[in-house]
Design an enzyme around this catalytic site. Structure first.
Site, mmCIF file in Angstrom:
data_model
loop_
_atom_site.group_PDB
_atom_site.id
_atom_site.type_symbol
_atom_site.label_atom_id
_atom_site.label_comp_id
_atom_site.label_asym_id
_atom_site.label_seq_id
_atom_site.Cartn_x
_atom_site.Cartn_y
_atom_site.Cartn_z
ATOM 1 N N TYR A 144 0.816 -1.220 0.000
ATOM 2 C CA TYR A 144 0.000 0.000 0.000
ATOM 3 C C TYR A 144 0.856 1.281 0.000
ATOM 4 O O TYR A 144 0.800 2.082 -0.944
ATOM 5 C CB TYR A 144 -0.944 -0.050 1.206
ATOM 6 C CG TYR A 144 -1.747 1.205 1.459
ATOM 7 C CD1 TYR A 144 -2.341 1.910 0.418
ATOM 8 C CD2 TYR A 144 -1.926 1.673 2.759
ATOM 9 C CE1 TYR A 144 -3.089 3.051 0.658
ATOM 10 C CE2 TYR A 144 -2.683 2.807 3.005
ATOM 11 C CZ TYR A 144 -3.254 3.496 1.953
ATOM 12 O OH TYR A 144 -3.989 4.630 2.196
ATOM 13 N N ILE A 145 1.662 1.461 1.019
ATOM 14 C CA ILE A 145 2.426 2.717 1.094
ATOM 15 C C ILE A 145 3.587 2.683 0.099
ATOM 16 O O ILE A 145 3.869 3.672 -0.586
ATOM 17 C CB ILE A 145 2.898 2.989 2.540
ATOM 18 C CG1 ILE A 145 1.688 2.966 3.498
ATOM 19 C CG2 ILE A 145 3.610 4.350 2.631
ATOM 20 C CD1 ILE A 145 2.030 3.086 4.968
ATOM 21 N N TYR A 161 4.032 -6.268 17.238
ATOM 22 C CA TYR A 161 4.202 -5.482 16.011
ATOM 23 C C TYR A 161 4.986 -4.198 16.307
ATOM 24 O O TYR A 161 6.008 -3.915 15.681
ATOM 25 C CB TYR A 161 2.836 -5.139 15.394
ATOM 26 C CG TYR A 161 2.926 -4.067 14.345
ATOM 27 C CD1 TYR A 161 3.583 -4.308 13.141
ATOM 28 C CD2 TYR A 161 2.391 -2.799 14.561
ATOM 29 C CE1 TYR A 161 3.699 -3.318 12.180
ATOM 30 C CE2 TYR A 161 2.493 -1.803 13.601
ATOM 31 C CZ TYR A 161 3.146 -2.071 12.418
ATOM 32 O OH TYR A 161 3.267 -1.083 11.469
HETATM 33 N N1 UFG Z 1 -12.116 0.546 13.951
HETATM 34 C C1 UFG Z 1 -13.438 0.219 14.150
HETATM 35 N N2 UFG Z 1 -13.977 -0.769 13.384
HETATM 36 C C2 UFG Z 1 -13.258 -1.445 12.432
HETATM 37 C C3 UFG Z 1 -11.904 -1.101 12.239
HETATM 38 C C4 UFG Z 1 -11.367 -0.099 13.031
HETATM 39 O O1 UFG Z 1 -14.120 0.793 14.980
HETATM 40 O O2 UFG Z 1 -13.814 -2.349 11.779
HETATM 41 C C5 UFG Z 1 -11.521 1.599 14.766
HETATM 42 C C6 UFG Z 1 -10.363 1.120 15.625
HETATM 43 O O3 UFG Z 1 -10.824 0.644 16.847
HETATM 44 C C7 UFG Z 1 -9.528 2.382 15.736
HETATM 45 C C8 UFG Z 1 -9.782 3.124 14.420
HETATM 46 O O4 UFG Z 1 -10.974 2.557 13.902
HETATM 47 O O5 UFG Z 1 -10.007 3.171 16.776
HETATM 48 C C9 UFG Z 1 -8.684 2.947 13.411
HETATM 49 O O6 UFG Z 1 -8.418 1.576 13.267
HETATM 50 P P1 UFG Z 1 -7.466 1.000 12.121
HETATM 51 O O7 UFG Z 1 -7.446 -0.486 12.285
HETATM 52 O O8 UFG Z 1 -7.858 1.562 10.810
HETATM 53 O O9 UFG Z 1 -6.066 1.621 12.480
HETATM 54 P P2 UFG Z 1 -5.228 1.505 13.822
HETATM 55 O O10 UFG Z 1 -5.252 2.864 14.439
HETATM 56 O O11 UFG Z 1 -5.633 0.383 14.687
HETATM 57 O O12 UFG Z 1 -3.864 1.038 13.225
HETATM 58 C C10 UFG Z 1 -2.918 1.907 12.712
HETATM 59 C C11 UFG Z 1 -2.047 1.191 11.687
HETATM 60 C C12 UFG Z 1 -1.272 0.082 12.361
HETATM 61 C C13 UFG Z 1 -0.539 0.635 13.545
HETATM 62 C C14 UFG Z 1 -1.505 1.309 14.478
HETATM 63 C C15 UFG Z 1 -0.833 1.949 15.644
HETATM 64 O O13 UFG Z 1 -2.857 0.679 10.663
HETATM 65 O O14 UFG Z 1 -0.363 -0.457 11.442
HETATM 66 O O15 UFG Z 1 -2.175 2.345 13.785
HETATM 67 O O16 UFG Z 1 -1.692 1.987 16.739
HETATM 68 F F1 UFG Z 1 0.069 -0.350 14.211
#
Ligand code: UFG
Length: 330
Positions: A11-12, A141
């Site tokens: 992706y990136i 991770y």
């Molecule tokens: N979320 C939902 N429902 C979903 C998916 C996500 O409510 O189906 C929420 C998560 O709880 C979070 C936000 O949306 O609050 C963002 O979630 P993502 O999974 O899109 O992204 P993250 O913040 O969890 O993850 C990102 C990067 C990771 C990295 C992380 C660091 O994608 O690679 O930040 O915390 F490790």
């Protein structure tokens, strides 16, 4: 500059390849296609489907392509999986990186740009995050990324490696021309899941918790456009001419956006409702993560061009609307 983009079909990495070409550089892609997509790399960009463990082959590529700088995007990035299968993460994210670095040192390539993450900070006490705050990852991770940051520091000292480690916040969006975008399998990220739910190609979105200590009860994140991230990787080139340079930068817009605000942006941009339900919290989600990117702004002249969440979601929608199933297989 001749740049080896490891993970350039991801992706990136794939967005960075396009930005490198636009800036007049010559990218060469190495990607074993475990998660990457061949179709994300321009046909006329040299492409090697090689594993980093094959040091003989990687060394050959570095020499044959006269590589001057390596960008390393190839990592596994599923936080939950890293908890249940840490071996996979330490091997791929740390051990494979050591193979790559050994090839570079052996071939005299001493400039390196590394994809790190805000996950290295764990659950921070204060917000926004600045680079000097303590790093205490809460999952394997994040730990693998911090391990590589530390390895790089010692290599800068011992071998004169010059590196920049970019701590990404939430990469989002797609190329403005709609040519490439985000396609993970499995997909776990909020924006593509919300768009797919609106588009009817996935089940309703589940909101992971609405009882956080945030204004609307859902988690706050710092969504930064993938092309803005890519541009920082190029802006740092001149700094890497100094042998032993060891640079760390947060990359985010500094604007916290909640899950509900993302849903609202997706509904506005697509003109469709996002079917959803609210479920329990997802383990390991910090309530809020957003960046202070003053250092990248001051030192690299980096300013995100995408400053509104709607503008970011618009690019993601353009990609998903045209490619509802993502890249074709292979
Ligand atoms: N979320 C939902 N429902 C979903 C998916 C996500 O409510 O189906 C929420 C998560 O709880 C979070 C936000 O949306 O609050 C963002 O979630 P993502 O999974 O899109 O992204 P993250 O913040 O969890 O993850 C990102 C990067 C990771 C990295 C992380 C660091 O994608 O690679 O930040 O915390 F490790």
């Amino acid at each position: 500059m001749n740049v080896l983009v490891v993970g350039g079909a991801g992706y990136i990495g794939s967005h960075c390849v396009r930005q490198l070409i636009a800036a007049g550089h010559k990218p060469v892609v190495l990607d074993n296609l475990v998660y990457g997509h061949r179709a994300a790399v321009p046909e006329d960009t040299p492409f090697y489907p090689t594993n980093l463990g094959n040091e003989k082959e990687v060394g050959k590529i570095l020499r044959k392509e006269k590589i001057e700088l390596v960008m390393h995007f190839a990592a596994y990035a599923y936080v939950g999986e890293s908890v249940t299968d840490p071996l996979k993460y330490y091997f791929n994210n740390v051990a494979a990186t050591l193979h790559l670095l050994r090839c570079m040192i052996g071939s005299g390539v001493k400039k390196f740009v590394f994809s790190s993450t805000c996950a290295t900070y764990g659950i921070p006490e204060k917000m926004p995050l600045v680079e000097t705050m303590p790093q205490a990852p809460i999952n394997p991770y994040g730990q693998t990324k911090l391990d590589v940051e530390n390895i790089l520091k010692s290599f800068a000292h011992a071998y004169g490696l010059s590196f920049a480690a970019f701590r990404y916040f939430n990469a989002a969006g797609a190329a403005e021309d709609g040519s490439i975008g985000e396609h993970h399998d499995p997909e776990t990220h909020l924006i593509p899941l919300a768009i797919d739910a609106a588009n009817g190609v996935r089940p309703p979105l589940q909101i992971y918790g609405d009882d956080y200590p945030t204004p609307d009860g859902t988690c706050l994140r710092d969504y930064v456009h993938v092309d803005d991230l890519s541009r920082a990787h190029i802006a740092v080139f001149s700094k890497l001419s100094t042998p032993g340079a060891a640079l760390f930068y947060n990359l985010g817009t500094g604007t916290p956006t909640s899950v509900l605000e993302i849903i609202a942006a997706v509904e506005k941009v697509t003109g469709k409702p996002v079917p959803r339900s609210t479920g329990p919290r997802r383990a390991g989600d910090p309530p809020a993560l957003y960046a202070d990117s003053t250092k990248a702004k001051t030192e690299l002249g980096w300013t995100p061009q995408f400053t509104s969440i709607e503008a970011i979601v618009e690019t993601a929608w353009k990609w998903h609307e045209a490619n509802p199933k993502g890249y074709a297989k292979a």
